[in-house]
Design an enzyme around this catalytic site. Structure first.
Site, PDB file in Angstrom:
ATOM      1  N   GLY A 106       1.084  -1.218  -0.469  1.00  0.00           N
ATOM      2  CA  GLY A 106       0.136  -0.085  -0.144  1.00  0.00           C
ATOM      3  C   GLY A 106       0.920   1.571   0.331  1.00  0.00           C
ATOM      4  O   GLY A 106       2.266   1.005   0.265  1.00  0.00           O
ATOM      5  N   GLN A 149       2.672  10.235   1.135  1.00  0.00           N
ATOM      6  CA  GLN A 149       3.929   9.410   1.656  1.00  0.00           C
ATOM      7  C   GLN A 149       5.129   9.871   0.292  1.00  0.00           C
ATOM      8  O   GLN A 149       6.483   9.478   0.264  1.00  0.00           O
ATOM      9  CB  GLN A 149       4.034   8.019   1.459  1.00  0.00           C
ATOM     10  CG  GLN A 149       3.178   7.576   2.823  1.00  0.00           C
ATOM     11  CD  GLN A 149       3.406   5.870   2.619  1.00  0.00           C
ATOM     12  OE1 GLN A 149       2.282   5.020   2.407  1.00  0.00           O
ATOM     13  NE2 GLN A 149       4.357   5.311   3.433  1.00  0.00           N
ATOM     14  N   CYS A 183       5.513  -0.209   7.378  1.00  0.00           N
ATOM     15  CA  CYS A 183       5.293   1.283   6.392  1.00  0.00           C
ATOM     16  C   CYS A 183       6.636   1.464   5.440  1.00  0.00           C
ATOM     17  O   CYS A 183       7.888   1.747   6.121  1.00  0.00           O
ATOM     18  CB  CYS A 183       5.107   2.357   7.386  1.00  0.00           C
ATOM     19  SG  CYS A 183       4.402   3.208   6.322  1.00  0.00           S
ATOM     20  N   LEU A 184       6.010   1.728   4.548  1.00  0.00           N
ATOM     21  CA  LEU A 184       7.142   2.572   3.580  1.00  0.00           C
ATOM     22  C   LEU A 184       7.904   3.658   4.010  1.00  0.00           C
ATOM     23  O   LEU A 184       9.169   3.849   3.204  1.00  0.00           O
ATOM     24  CB  LEU A 184       6.817   2.736   1.703  1.00  0.00           C
ATOM     25  CG  LEU A 184       6.073   1.525   1.200  1.00  0.00           C
ATOM     26  CD1 LEU A 184       5.525   1.445   0.215  1.00  0.00           C
ATOM     27  CD2 LEU A 184       7.709   0.070   1.336  1.00  0.00           C
ATOM     28  N   HIS A 228      -5.195   1.342   7.484  1.00  0.00           N
ATOM     29  CA  HIS A 228      -3.304   2.333   7.905  1.00  0.00           C
ATOM     30  C   HIS A 228      -3.250   3.166   6.716  1.00  0.00           C
ATOM     31  O   HIS A 228      -2.558   4.306   7.071  1.00  0.00           O
ATOM     32  CB  HIS A 228      -2.385   0.740   7.164  1.00  0.00           C
ATOM     33  CG  HIS A 228      -0.678   0.968   7.523  1.00  0.00           C
ATOM     34  ND1 HIS A 228      -0.327   0.620   7.721  1.00  0.00           N
ATOM     35  CD2 HIS A 228      -0.746   2.159   6.355  1.00  0.00           C
ATOM     36  CE1 HIS A 228       0.953   1.326   7.928  1.00  0.00           C
ATOM     37  NE2 HIS A 228       0.753   2.331   6.929  1.00  0.00           N
ATOM     38  N   GLU A 229      -3.753   3.097   5.607  1.00  0.00           N
ATOM     39  CA  GLU A 229      -3.238   3.922   4.148  1.00  0.00           C
ATOM     40  C   GLU A 229      -4.296   5.102   4.375  1.00  0.00           C
ATOM     41  O   GLU A 229      -3.731   6.487   4.753  1.00  0.00           O
ATOM     42  CB  GLU A 229      -3.813   3.429   3.401  1.00  0.00           C
ATOM     43  CG  GLU A 229      -3.042   2.313   2.679  1.00  0.00           C
ATOM     44  CD  GLU A 229      -1.276   2.391   3.083  1.00  0.00           C
ATOM     45  OE1 GLU A 229      -0.811   3.804   2.623  1.00  0.00           O
ATOM     46  OE2 GLU A 229      -0.803   1.420   3.094  1.00  0.00           O
ATOM     47  N   HIS A 240      -2.745   7.246   7.586  1.00  0.00           N
ATOM     48  CA  HIS A 240      -1.863   8.485   6.249  1.00  0.00           C
ATOM     49  C   HIS A 240      -2.664  10.169   5.775  1.00  0.00           C
ATOM     50  O   HIS A 240      -1.862  10.716   6.060  1.00  0.00           O
ATOM     51  CB  HIS A 240      -0.927   7.224   5.042  1.00  0.00           C
ATOM     52  CG  HIS A 240      -0.068   7.112   5.950  1.00  0.00           C
ATOM     53  ND1 HIS A 240       1.355   7.765   6.231  1.00  0.00           N
ATOM     54  CD2 HIS A 240      -0.013   5.573   5.264  1.00  0.00           C
ATOM     55  CE1 HIS A 240       1.567   6.931   5.962  1.00  0.00           C
ATOM     56  NE2 HIS A 240       1.230   5.373   5.805  1.00  0.00           N
TER      57      HIS A 240
HETATM   58 NI    NI Z   1       2.394   3.300   5.319  1.00  0.00          NI
END
Ligand code: NI
Length: 172
Positions: free
Chosen positions: A46, A51, A94-95, A136-137, A140
Site C-alpha cells: 500500500g 508518502q 510502512c514504506l 493504515h492507508e 496516512h
Molecule cells: Ni504506511
C-alpha cells in the site's frame, strides 16, 4: 509511469490532513499510476499520496500476495463507513518507516466507500490483511502513522532510528 521518492518519517508532510480530490481527472490517474509503480518497486502492499509528498486523499494497494495474480486498486477520497466490533492484530510496517514492524490492533472488518479510477462511487468490504492495509492507508491521509498506536517510548525509539537513517542516506 515513474517511480517517485518515498518520504521517510519524520517529515511534516506525513503529519498533514490531506485534501479531498474533486473528481478523478487524467492527472490524478497518472498520479495513481506513478504511486502503483512506486509501491511495486519498493516493494509494498500500500502507498498513500502524502508518502510521495502529495497532500491529496488517495492511496493505492495490492495485498494479493506473491502466489496470486496482481490486483492493483486505487481509492480516491476513501472513508471507512462501517467497522466491525471484532478486532484483528497484525504486524504492520510502512514504506515511510523502513524495516520497522510492530503489532497494531484494528477492527477486523471494514466497509470503505471511495471513488474509483473512473470517478464512480464504490463500496468495498474488506477483512484480513486488506482491512488492515486500507485502515493504515486511510490513516496516512489524516496524518497518522502506525507508530502513533504504539507506546511513547517505542515511538520515539523508532523515530530516532529513522532520523539516523535519514542522516546516513543524506551523506551517501
Ligand atoms: Ni504506511
Amino acid at each position: 509511469m515513474s517511480i517517485r521518492p518515498i518520504l521517510i518519517h519524520p517529515d511534516p508532510r506525513l503529519k498533514k490532513i490531506c485534501a479531498p480530490v474533486e473528481g478523478v481527472d487524467p492527472s490524478l490517474r497518472k498520479l495513481a499510476d506513478d504511486m502503483m509503480e512506486t509501491m511495486y518497486d519498493a516493494p509494498g502492499i500500500g502507498l498513500a499520496a502524502p508518502q510521495i509528498g502529495v497532500l491529496q486523499r488517495l492511496f493505492v494497494m495490492d495485498f494479493s500476495g506473491k502466489d496470486t495474480p496482481p490486483d492493483p486498486m486505487a481509492l480516491f477520497n476513501p472513508e471507512v463507513i462501517w467497522a466491525s466490533e471484532e478486532k484483528n492484530t497484525y504486524e504492520e510496517g510502512c514504506l515511510s518507516i523502513p524495516d520497522m514492524y510492530e503489532e497494531v490492533t484494528r477492527p477486523a472488518e471494514v466497509k470503505v466507500r471511495y471513488l474509483d479510477l473512473d470517478g464512480k462511487t464504490q463500496e468495498m468490504q474488506l477483512d484480513g490483511l486488506g482491512a488492515t492495509c486500507a485502515q493504515h492507508e486511510i490513516d496516512h491521509l489524516n496524518g497518522k502513522l502506525f507508530i502513533d498506536y504504539l507506546s511513547r517510548i517505542k515511538r520515539s525509539m523508532i523515530t530516532n532510528k529513522m532520523k539516523k537513517l535519514k542522516k546516513e542516506r543524506a551523506l551517501l
